[in-house]
Scaffold this motif. Structure first.
Motif, PDB file in Angstrom:
ATOM      1  N   LYS A  56       0.801  -1.225   0.000  1.00 25.74           N
ATOM      2  CA  LYS A  56       0.000   0.000   0.000  1.00 25.74           C
ATOM      3  C   LYS A  56       0.836   1.279   0.000  1.00 25.74           C
ATOM      4  N   PRO A  57       1.826   1.448   0.911  1.00 26.26           N
ATOM      5  CA  PRO A  57       2.603   2.702   0.877  1.00 26.26           C
ATOM      6  C   PRO A  57       3.265   2.961  -0.468  1.00 26.26           C
ATOM      7  N   ARG A  58       3.763   1.900  -1.118  1.00 25.96           N
ATOM      8  CA  ARG A  58       4.416   2.091  -2.415  1.00 25.96           C
ATOM      9  C   ARG A  58       3.401   2.509  -3.484  1.00 25.96           C
ATOM     10  N   LEU A  59       2.201   1.903  -3.461  1.00 27.20           N
ATOM     11  CA  LEU A  59       1.209   2.261  -4.477  1.00 27.20           C
ATOM     12  C   LEU A  59       0.652   3.660  -4.256  1.00 27.20           C
ATOM     13  N   ILE A  60       0.639   4.109  -3.013  1.00 25.87           N
ATOM     14  CA  ILE A  60       0.250   5.499  -2.775  1.00 25.87           C
ATOM     15  C   ILE A  60       1.281   6.432  -3.406  1.00 25.87           C
ATOM     16  N   GLU A  61       2.576   6.046  -3.342  1.00 27.71           N
ATOM     17  CA  GLU A  61       3.622   6.828  -4.022  1.00 27.71           C
ATOM     18  C   GLU A  61       3.356   6.883  -5.521  1.00 27.71           C
ATOM     19  N   VAL A  62       2.944   5.746  -6.099  1.00 24.44           N
ATOM     20  CA  VAL A  62       2.659   5.704  -7.541  1.00 24.44           C
ATOM     21  C   VAL A  62       1.550   6.683  -7.891  1.00 24.44           C
ATOM     22  N   MET A  63       0.421   6.584  -7.170  1.00 26.93           N
ATOM     23  CA  MET A  63      -0.723   7.444  -7.482  1.00 26.93           C
ATOM     24  C   MET A  63      -0.419   8.906  -7.187  1.00 26.93           C
ATOM     25  N   GLN A  64       0.312   9.162  -6.113  1.00 26.04           N
ATOM     26  CA  GLN A  64       0.673  10.548  -5.784  1.00 26.04           C
ATOM     27  C   GLN A  64       1.516  11.155  -6.901  1.00 26.04           C
ATOM     28  N   ASN A  65       2.485  10.399  -7.406  1.00 24.07           N
ATOM     29  CA  ASN A  65       3.330  10.908  -8.489  1.00 24.07           C
ATOM     30  C   ASN A  65       2.528  11.145  -9.768  1.00 24.07           C
ATOM     31  N   LEU A  66       1.633  10.190 -10.114  1.00 22.34           N
ATOM     32  CA  LEU A  66       0.863  10.328 -11.349  1.00 22.34           C
ATOM     33  C   LEU A  66      -0.122  11.485 -11.268  1.00 22.34           C
ATOM     34  N   LEU A  67      -0.796  11.644 -10.122  1.00 24.73           N
ATOM     35  CA  LEU A  67      -1.741  12.753  -9.967  1.00 24.73           C
ATOM     36  C   LEU A  67      -1.011  14.095  -9.950  1.00 24.73           C
ATOM     37  N   ASP A  68       0.095  14.159  -9.223  1.00 22.74           N
ATOM     38  CA  ASP A  68       0.867  15.401  -9.151  1.00 22.74           C
ATOM     39  C   ASP A  68       1.441  15.762 -10.513  1.00 22.74           C
ATOM     40  N   ASN A  69       1.879  14.744 -11.261  1.00 22.58           N
ATOM     41  CA  ASN A  69       2.426  14.977 -12.597  1.00 22.58           C
ATOM     42  C   ASN A  69       1.352  15.522 -13.536  1.00 22.58           C
ATOM     43  N   ALA A  70       0.130  14.953 -13.441  1.00 23.47           N
ATOM     44  CA  ALA A  70      -0.969  15.415 -14.286  1.00 23.47           C
ATOM     45  C   ALA A  70      -1.311  16.875 -13.971  1.00 23.47           C
ATOM     46  N   ALA A  71      -1.339  17.206 -12.681  1.00 23.73           N
ATOM     47  CA  ALA A  71      -1.661  18.577 -12.284  1.00 23.73           C
ATOM     48  C   ALA A  71      -0.558  19.550 -12.680  1.00 23.73           C
ATOM     49  N   LYS A  72       0.684  19.106 -12.567  1.00 27.58           N
ATOM     50  CA  LYS A  72       1.828  19.976 -12.840  1.00 27.58           C
ATOM     51  C   LYS A  72       1.887  20.386 -14.311  1.00 27.58           C
ATOM     52  N   TYR A  73       1.519  19.454 -15.211  1.00 29.69           N
ATOM     53  CA  TYR A  73       1.623  19.718 -16.644  1.00 29.69           C
ATOM     54  C   TYR A  73       0.248  19.925 -17.289  1.00 29.69           C
ATOM     55  N   MET A  74      -0.642  20.587 -16.559  1.00 34.87           N
ATOM     56  CA  MET A  74      -1.973  20.875 -17.096  1.00 34.87           C
ATOM     57  C   MET A  74      -1.916  21.998 -18.131  1.00 34.87           C
ATOM     58  N   GLY A  75      -0.868  22.825 -18.060  1.00 36.46           N
ATOM     59  CA  GLY A  75      -0.731  23.916 -19.027  1.00 36.46           C
ATOM     60  C   GLY A  75      -1.800  24.975 -18.835  1.00 36.46           C
ATOM     61  N   GLY A  76      -2.220  25.581 -19.943  1.00 34.58           N
ATOM     62  CA  GLY A  76      -3.226  26.643 -19.880  1.00 34.58           C
ATOM     63  C   GLY A  76      -4.646  26.150 -20.068  1.00 34.58           C
ATOM     64  N   GLN A  77      -4.907  24.888 -19.793  1.00 32.30           N
ATOM     65  CA  GLN A  77      -6.241  24.307 -19.967  1.00 32.30           C
ATOM     66  C   GLN A  77      -7.279  25.093 -19.161  1.00 32.30           C
ATOM     67  N   GLY A  78      -8.334  25.538 -19.851  1.00 34.64           N
ATOM     68  CA  GLY A  78      -9.371  26.338 -19.189  1.00 34.64           C
ATOM     69  C   GLY A  78     -10.241  25.537 -18.256  1.00 34.64           C
ATOM     70  N   LYS A  79     -10.468  24.246 -18.582  1.00 37.40           N
ATOM     71  CA  LYS A  79     -11.291  23.380 -17.736  1.00 37.40           C
ATOM     72  C   LYS A  79     -10.472  22.121 -17.402  1.00 37.40           C
ATOM     73  N   PRO A  80      -9.505  22.268 -16.517  1.00 30.34           N
ATOM     74  CA  PRO A  80      -8.616  21.141 -16.208  1.00 30.34           C
ATOM     75  C   PRO A  80      -9.381  19.986 -15.558  1.00 30.34           C
ATOM     76  N   HIS A  81      -9.035  18.783 -15.998  1.00 28.79           N
ATOM     77  CA  HIS A  81      -9.782  17.606 -15.555  1.00 28.79           C
ATOM     78  C   HIS A  81      -8.832  16.405 -15.476  1.00 28.79           C
TER      79      HIS A  81
END
Length: 543
Positions: free
Chosen positions: A435-460
């Motif tokens: 579980k702790p390792r998979l939380i690291e996986v999801m945290q990295n993927l979610l943070d990466n998605a948010a970090k590179y959202m760019g200028g998207q007007g309706k980020p999702h």
């Protein structure tokens, strides 16, 4: 006359003191005038004890004369030097020696020349290299045994030749293969090598003369006696000497075919305590092959399967070697970058101080501090990456939906700051994971998605499940951000690879994600195009 010891500016000495790499500064006479905290720890000295010590004290005694000449040559032509790839050795205070990589940077302060040496310990890397070589040798031996058996050579000659090769990696003074017929109770030797001599002992009934062979067969498990001369061992076991020999270590492994014990493979040594657990496991693997070979009607089918497994092992070993080479090159290359920055701005720092330009001095100091901080972050994340696969929590069956929501809370600040809507599909499959390792996986993927959202007007961002691969559910993290061109899809999972060099982070996150997913037996890939968002897919074991 004592050499003049210039006193470096305390500001950048404090920066060096916080550096995770051991740093030692000496004058042209070879006297240490500064050593940071890490260098004291690495070399086994109390804090402050290195100052005033001759630099030759840190080298092996037999190399000190040569080091004096090398130092004199460096003083005549000082220049920044990296000695990567050379076999260098450092000496601790207690006399212990260990492998190191050293970089040298000349400094000029107050008209005096100083030498800054960065020291990186390579003990763990050397251990990994030796472990890789040992495993390669073992896999090669197993592969050769499989080839010999598949080539139609009889069992006796195949094992006779193999025993000679086995001596290269373990202590082997006697090697026995005995077969047992449970109906007649007769135990006979197909191969009996004793101190390099072929012997043919007579067969016997185990009820009449049981010995250790009977104990292995009846117990259906490996018996390892570290010293058969030990009185307690003599009391606990019935030891029957077939041929008189001064053996001390005994290892007996049952030969099991389907649900029957058909014999015993025994390895013995003149030395007590001769075998490690790794060697025992290797010999147990060999015993399995011997058992299968005895069953002639199944020989071809079984050997083909064994050879395929050996090829996979060799391929895996080659991949690991290639990964180790890439890792070593990348770490060596990227960790030098902050040091080059520090070296370059030290001269600017000196010029600013001499000119009294404090504004520029502060800017240069900040750049040095930023380089130190970057190296600290890179080393911390590399340490975390190295631990994956060695430190593993007990797998547990958990709700993937709950796991995703827990990871989302860890990146909630960035998500809310950018007004991103995150949708997590309900009723996602459960998974059996660390579980702790998979939380690291999801945290990295979610943070990466948010970090590179760019200028998207309706980020999702959407987290969900889509199909199955090899009985493993396929999960995904999808965003409608900047997207990634196809030519970069493989590169983003490498160490320190960032598509935007100016972005925050060290570029290790996705490499860590890939390592954790593969550790669970899954795989991860990306589907994306520039400007059309990204979807990261990965598989995990079902709960």
């Amino acid at each position: 006359m004592q050499p003049t010891d210039p006193t470096p500016d305390t500001t950048f000495l404090e920066i060096f003191d916080k550096n995770p790499v051991a740093i030692v500064v000496s004058n042209t006479a070879g006297q240490i005038i500064f050593a940071n905290v890490q260098s004291h720890r690495l070399l086994g000295y109390e804090m402050g004890e290195l100052v005033g010590v001759g630099i030759e004290q840190l080298t092996p005694e037999h190399l000190r004369g040569g080091h004096v000449h090398s130092r004199a040559a460096f003083n005549r032509h000082p220049s920044t030097r990296s000695m990567a790839g050379r076999e260098l050795t450092a000496r601790r205070k207690d006399g212990g020696l260990f492998p190191v990589e050293i970089g040298l940077v000349p400094l000029t302060l107050g008209g005096d020349t100083l030498i800054l040496a960065s020291i990186v310990e390579l003990t763990e890397l050397k251990r990994l290299e030796e472990e890789t070589k040992r495993r390669a040798h073992e896999v090669t031996l197993l592969y050769r045994l499989g080839l010999a058996l598949a080539g139609g050579e009889d069992l006796y000659h195949a094992l006779r030749a193999f025993a000679n090769e086995l001596k290269q990696i373990i202590s082997l003074d006697a090697f026995h293969i005995g077969l047992y017929d449970s109906e007649t109770d007769i135990f006979s030797y197909s191969l009996f090598l004793n101190l390099d001599e072929d012997v043919q002992p007579p067969s016997r009934k185990l009820r009449e003369k049981p010995g250790l062979a009977a104990e292995v067969i009846s117990g259906r498990k490996t018996i390892y006696l570290e010293d058969i001369n030990d009185p307690q061992v003599r009391r606990d076991h019935h030891i029957l000497m077939i041929i008189e020999a001064p053996v001390r270590s005994y290892l007996g492994i049952p030969l099991v075919l389907e649900d029957r014990v058909i014999g015993v493979m025994s390895v013995q040594s003149l030395k007590p305590g001769a075998y490690t657990q790794e060697q025992i496991r290797l010999l147990e693997t060999i015993a399995t092959q011997v058992s299968i070979t005895v069953e002639k009607s199944r020989l071809l089918e079984q050997l083909q399967r064994e050879l395929a497994e050996r090829r996979l092992l060799i391929e895996e070993l080659e991949n690991k070697n290639a990964e180790l080479e890439r890792f070593t090159y990348t770490v060596s290359h990227d960790l030098k970058s902050p040091l080059v920055t520090i070296s370059g701005f030290l001269e600017f720092l000196e010029q600013s101080a001499a000119a009294g330009d404090m504004e520029r001095f502060k800017k240069d100091k900040k750049r040095i501090q930023d380089a130190v901080n970057r190296m600290q972050a890179m080393l911390s994340e590399l340490l975390e990456l190295s631990r994956v696969g060695r430190i593993l929590n007990e797998p547990e069956v958990i709700s993937f939906e709950g796991l995703a929501r827990e990871a989302l809370e860890l990146v909630r600040g960035r998500v809310d700051e950018r007004g991103i809507i995150v949708y997590i599909q309900p009723n996602l499959p459960s998974v059996r994971v660390d579980k702790p390792r998979l939380i690291e996986v999801m945290q990295n993927l979610l943070d990466n998605a948010a970090k590179y959202m760019g200028g998207q007007g309706k980020p999702h961002i959407e987290v969900g499940h889509q199909g199955v691969e090899d009985d493993r559910p396929i999960f995904f993290v999808r965003d409608n951000g900047m997207g990634i061109p196809p030519e970069h899809h493989e590169r983003i999972f490498g160490l320190f690879n960032k598509l935007d060099p100016a972005s925050e982070g060290t570029g290790i996150g996705l490499a860590l994600v890939k390592r954790i997913v593969e550790l669970h037996g899954g795989r991860i890939w990306i589907e994306s195009e520039a400007g059309n968002g990204s979807t990261f897919y990965f598989t995990l074991p079902h709960g």
